[in-house]
Design a protein around this motif. Structure first.
Motif, PDB file in Angstrom:
ATOM      1  N   VAL A   1      27.372 -38.651  39.799  1.00 22.00           N
ATOM      2  CA  VAL A   1      26.955 -39.623  40.807  1.00 22.00           C
ATOM      3  C   VAL A   1      26.544 -40.868  40.030  1.00 22.00           C
ATOM      4  O   VAL A   1      25.728 -40.782  39.107  1.00 22.00           O
ATOM      5  CB  VAL A   1      25.778 -39.081  41.646  1.00 22.00           C
ATOM      6  N   THR A   2      27.135 -41.996  40.350  1.00 26.95           N
ATOM      7  CA  THR A   2      26.855 -43.203  39.570  1.00 26.95           C
ATOM      8  C   THR A   2      26.062 -44.225  40.380  1.00 26.95           C
ATOM      9  O   THR A   2      26.060 -44.206  41.605  1.00 26.95           O
ATOM     10  CB  THR A   2      28.160 -43.873  39.091  1.00 26.95           C
ATOM     11  N   ASP A   3      25.403 -45.107  39.654  1.00 24.84           N
ATOM     12  CA  ASP A   3      24.751 -46.268  40.251  1.00 24.84           C
ATOM     13  C   ASP A   3      25.278 -47.497  39.520  1.00 24.84           C
ATOM     14  O   ASP A   3      26.069 -47.376  38.580  1.00 24.84           O
ATOM     15  CB  ASP A   3      23.231 -46.157  40.161  1.00 24.84           C
ATOM     16  N   ALA A   4      24.866 -48.674  39.925  1.00 24.98           N
ATOM     17  CA  ALA A   4      25.393 -49.910  39.330  1.00 24.98           C
ATOM     18  C   ALA A   4      25.105 -49.991  37.834  1.00 24.98           C
ATOM     19  O   ALA A   4      25.949 -50.465  37.066  1.00 24.98           O
ATOM     20  CB  ALA A   4      24.818 -51.130  40.054  1.00 24.98           C
ATOM     21  N   ASP A   5      23.929 -49.532  37.398  1.00 22.30           N
ATOM     22  CA  ASP A   5      23.585 -49.620  35.978  1.00 22.30           C
ATOM     23  C   ASP A   5      24.364 -48.621  35.134  1.00 22.30           C
ATOM     24  O   ASP A   5      24.777 -48.925  34.024  1.00 22.30           O
ATOM     25  CB  ASP A   5      22.082 -49.394  35.771  1.00 22.30           C
ATOM     26  N   GLY A   6      24.578 -47.409  35.642  1.00 23.56           N
ATOM     27  CA  GLY A   6      25.238 -46.367  34.866  1.00 23.56           C
ATOM     28  C   GLY A   6      26.740 -46.271  35.032  1.00 23.56           C
ATOM     29  O   GLY A   6      27.404 -45.588  34.257  1.00 23.56           O
ATOM     30  N   ALA A   7      27.313 -46.959  36.017  1.00 23.78           N
ATOM     31  CA  ALA A   7      28.756 -46.861  36.279  1.00 23.78           C
ATOM     32  C   ALA A   7      29.613 -47.172  35.053  1.00 23.78           C
ATOM     33  O   ALA A   7      30.588 -46.455  34.799  1.00 23.78           O
ATOM     34  CB  ALA A   7      29.140 -47.747  37.459  1.00 23.78           C
ATOM     35  N   PRO A   8      29.291 -48.202  34.252  1.00 26.05           N
ATOM     36  CA  PRO A   8      30.134 -48.466  33.083  1.00 26.05           C
ATOM     37  C   PRO A   8      30.191 -47.297  32.097  1.00 26.05           C
ATOM     38  O   PRO A   8      31.230 -47.054  31.492  1.00 26.05           O
ATOM     39  CB  PRO A   8      29.486 -49.696  32.441  1.00 26.05           C
ATOM     40  N   PHE A   9      29.103 -46.545  31.944  1.00 27.31           N
ATOM     41  CA  PHE A   9      29.105 -45.382  31.052  1.00 27.31           C
ATOM     42  C   PHE A   9      30.225 -44.432  31.448  1.00 27.31           C
ATOM     43  O   PHE A   9      31.003 -43.975  30.607  1.00 27.31           O
ATOM     44  CB  PHE A   9      27.754 -44.667  31.108  1.00 27.31           C
ATOM     45  N   TRP A  10      30.322 -44.135  32.748  1.00 26.84           N
ATOM     46  CA  TRP A  10      31.332 -43.192  33.233  1.00 26.84           C
ATOM     47  C   TRP A  10      32.725 -43.789  33.209  1.00 26.84           C
ATOM     48  O   TRP A  10      33.709 -43.074  32.993  1.00 26.84           O
ATOM     49  CB  TRP A  10      30.952 -42.694  34.624  1.00 26.84           C
ATOM     50  N   GLU A  11      32.848 -45.098  33.414  1.00 27.41           N
ATOM     51  CA  GLU A  11      34.159 -45.750  33.331  1.00 27.41           C
ATOM     52  C   GLU A  11      34.712 -45.657  31.904  1.00 27.41           C
ATOM     53  O   GLU A  11      35.890 -45.358  31.707  1.00 27.41           O
ATOM     54  CB  GLU A  11      34.055 -47.209  33.772  1.00 27.41           C
ATOM     55  N   TYR A  12      33.866 -45.908  30.914  1.00 25.44           N
ATOM     56  CA  TYR A  12      34.297 -45.767  29.517  1.00 25.44           C
ATOM     57  C   TYR A  12      34.616 -44.310  29.197  1.00 25.44           C
ATOM     58  O   TYR A  12      35.603 -44.016  28.521  1.00 25.44           O
ATOM     59  CB  TYR A  12      33.244 -46.305  28.550  1.00 25.44           C
ATOM     60  N   ALA A  13      33.788 -43.372  29.663  1.00 28.38           N
ATOM     61  CA  ALA A  13      34.028 -41.949  29.412  1.00 28.38           C
ATOM     62  C   ALA A  13      35.373 -41.517  29.988  1.00 28.38           C
ATOM     63  O   ALA A  13      36.095 -40.739  29.359  1.00 28.38           O
ATOM     64  CB  ALA A  13      32.902 -41.106  29.998  1.00 28.38           C
ATOM     65  N   ALA A  14      35.730 -42.038  31.155  1.00 28.08           N
ATOM     66  CA  ALA A  14      37.020 -41.688  31.766  1.00 28.08           C
ATOM     67  C   ALA A  14      38.186 -42.143  30.898  1.00 28.08           C
ATOM     68  O   ALA A  14      39.274 -41.584  30.970  1.00 28.08           O
ATOM     69  CB  ALA A  14      37.118 -42.301  33.165  1.00 28.08           C
ATOM     70  N   ARG A  15      37.944 -43.151  30.048  1.00 23.21           N
ATOM     71  CA  ARG A  15      38.977 -43.634  29.118  1.00 23.21           C
ATOM     72  C   ARG A  15      38.842 -42.983  27.735  1.00 23.21           C
ATOM     73  O   ARG A  15      39.525 -43.377  26.794  1.00 23.21           O
ATOM     74  CB  ARG A  15      38.876 -45.159  28.977  1.00 23.21           C
ATOM     75  N   GLY A  16      37.921 -42.043  27.604  1.00 25.76           N
ATOM     76  CA  GLY A  16      37.742 -41.353  26.333  1.00 25.76           C
ATOM     77  C   GLY A  16      36.909 -42.124  25.331  1.00 25.76           C
ATOM     78  O   GLY A  16      37.025 -41.899  24.131  1.00 25.76           O
ATOM     79  N   GLU A  17      36.043 -43.002  25.815  1.00 27.26           N
ATOM     80  CA  GLU A  17      35.192 -43.799  24.926  1.00 27.26           C
ATOM     81  C   GLU A  17      33.727 -43.490  25.206  1.00 27.26           C
ATOM     82  O   GLU A  17      33.308 -43.462  26.357  1.00 27.26           O
ATOM     83  CB  GLU A  17      35.385 -45.297  25.171  1.00 27.26           C
ATOM     84  N   LEU A  18      32.956 -43.281  24.145  1.00 24.51           N
ATOM     85  CA  LEU A  18      31.514 -43.123  24.290  1.00 24.51           C
ATOM     86  C   LEU A  18      30.874 -44.460  23.931  1.00 24.51           C
ATOM     87  O   LEU A  18      30.995 -44.936  22.796  1.00 24.51           O
ATOM     88  CB  LEU A  18      30.978 -42.014  23.384  1.00 24.51           C
ATOM     89  N   ARG A  19      30.244 -45.063  24.914  1.00 22.64           N
ATOM     90  CA  ARG A  19      29.545 -46.336  24.718  1.00 22.64           C
ATOM     91  C   ARG A  19      28.147 -46.225  25.291  1.00 22.64           C
ATOM     92  O   ARG A  19      27.924 -45.490  26.249  1.00 22.64           O
ATOM     93  CB  ARG A  19      30.279 -47.487  25.409  1.00 22.64           C
ATOM     94  N   VAL A  20      27.213 -46.977  24.696  1.00 18.07           N
ATOM     95  CA  VAL A  20      25.853 -47.011  25.216  1.00 18.07           C
ATOM     96  C   VAL A  20      25.473 -48.455  25.519  1.00 18.07           C
ATOM     97  O   VAL A  20      25.923 -49.389  24.858  1.00 18.07           O
ATOM     98  CB  VAL A  20      24.822 -46.379  24.248  1.00 18.07           C
ATOM     99  N   GLN A  21      24.654 -48.594  26.526  1.00 15.84           N
ATOM    100  CA  GLN A  21      24.165 -49.917  26.900  1.00 15.84           C
ATOM    101  C   GLN A  21      23.240 -50.415  25.790  1.00 15.84           C
ATOM    102  O   GLN A  21      22.386 -49.673  25.293  1.00 15.84           O
ATOM    103  CB  GLN A  21      23.415 -49.834  28.224  1.00 15.84           C
ATOM    104  N   THR A  22      23.436 -51.670  25.394  1.00 17.02           N
ATOM    105  CA  THR A  22      22.674 -52.260  24.294  1.00 17.02           C
ATOM    106  C   THR A  22      22.182 -53.628  24.716  1.00 17.02           C
ATOM    107  O   THR A  22      22.908 -54.387  25.360  1.00 17.02           O
ATOM    108  CB  THR A  22      23.562 -52.378  23.037  1.00 17.02           C
ATOM    109  N   CYS A  23      20.955 -53.962  24.347  1.00 17.08           N
ATOM    110  CA  CYS A  23      20.402 -55.279  24.653  1.00 17.08           C
ATOM    111  C   CYS A  23      21.143 -56.332  23.840  1.00 17.08           C
ATOM    112  O   CYS A  23      21.252 -56.219  22.621  1.00 17.08           O
ATOM    113  CB  CYS A  23      18.917 -55.305  24.328  1.00 17.08           C
ATOM    114  N   SER A  24      21.640 -57.355  24.508  1.00 14.48           N
ATOM    115  CA  SER A  24      22.350 -58.432  23.824  1.00 14.48           C
ATOM    116  C   SER A  24      21.409 -59.327  23.029  1.00 14.48           C
ATOM    117  O   SER A  24      21.847 -60.032  22.127  1.00 14.48           O
ATOM    118  CB  SER A  24      23.114 -59.287  24.839  1.00 14.48           C
ATOM    119  N   ASP A  25      20.112 -59.291  23.352  1.00 14.67           N
ATOM    120  CA  ASP A  25      19.157 -60.160  22.659  1.00 14.67           C
ATOM    121  C   ASP A  25      18.520 -59.484  21.438  1.00 14.67           C
ATOM    122  O   ASP A  25      18.548 -60.035  20.343  1.00 14.67           O
ATOM    123  CB  ASP A  25      18.072 -60.638  23.619  1.00 14.67           C
TER     124      ASP A  25
END
Length: 135
Positions: free
Chosen positions: A5-29
């Motif tokens: 079950v996704t929300d707006a903040d976590g949706a990109p995590f699952w989108e990358y996982a569906a493509r076989g990529e493990l990514r984590v949200q990182t502060c740009s600053d």
């Protein structure tokens, strides 16, 4: 397999996982990785973020073998391992997954005698869902 079950903040995590990529949200600053994903950095309070790839290597930080399975959808695969993995290249990040022998293997593919705290693991993906393989 259950779908997340996704929300707006976590949706990109699952989108990358569906493509076989493990990514984590990182502060740009400040550059601090964070999980679970959220709109504001807990370290510097910035709202700027990006999704950075990580190696997918880590160590088992904790684990449990649910008896009986907590969800009926997993009953046929019991017993299975649920692991908390500390990422090698983002040690403050701990992700939850299942421990499997190899990509595509069943959740019951790793014997309980092989699981231990500190065991080295790496991520594999099945049906867009990250799982951890004992290495």
């Amino acid at each position: 397999m259950l779908k997340p079950v996704t929300d707006a903040d976590g949706a990109p995590f699952w989108e990358y996982a569906a493509r076989g990529e493990l990514r984590v949200q990182t502060c740009s600053d400040c550059g601090e990785a964070r999980f679970p994903p959220r709109p504001c950095c807990p370290h510097c309070q910035s709202f700027a973020s990006e999704w950075r790839p990580v190696s997918g290597r880590g160590r088992v930080w904790s684990y449990v073998v649910p008896h009986p399975p907590l969800l009926p959808e997993y009953a046929e695969q019991a017993p299975y391992h649920v692991v908390v993995v500390e990422l090698e290249d983002a040690p403050r990040i701990r992700l939850v997954g299942n421990l499997v022998e190899r990509a595509g293997a069943g959740l019951d593919s790793v014997g309980p005698e092989r699981v231990r705290i500190g065991a080295r693991v790496h991520v594999v993906f099945a049906d867009g869902t990250p799982q951890w393989v004992l290495s």
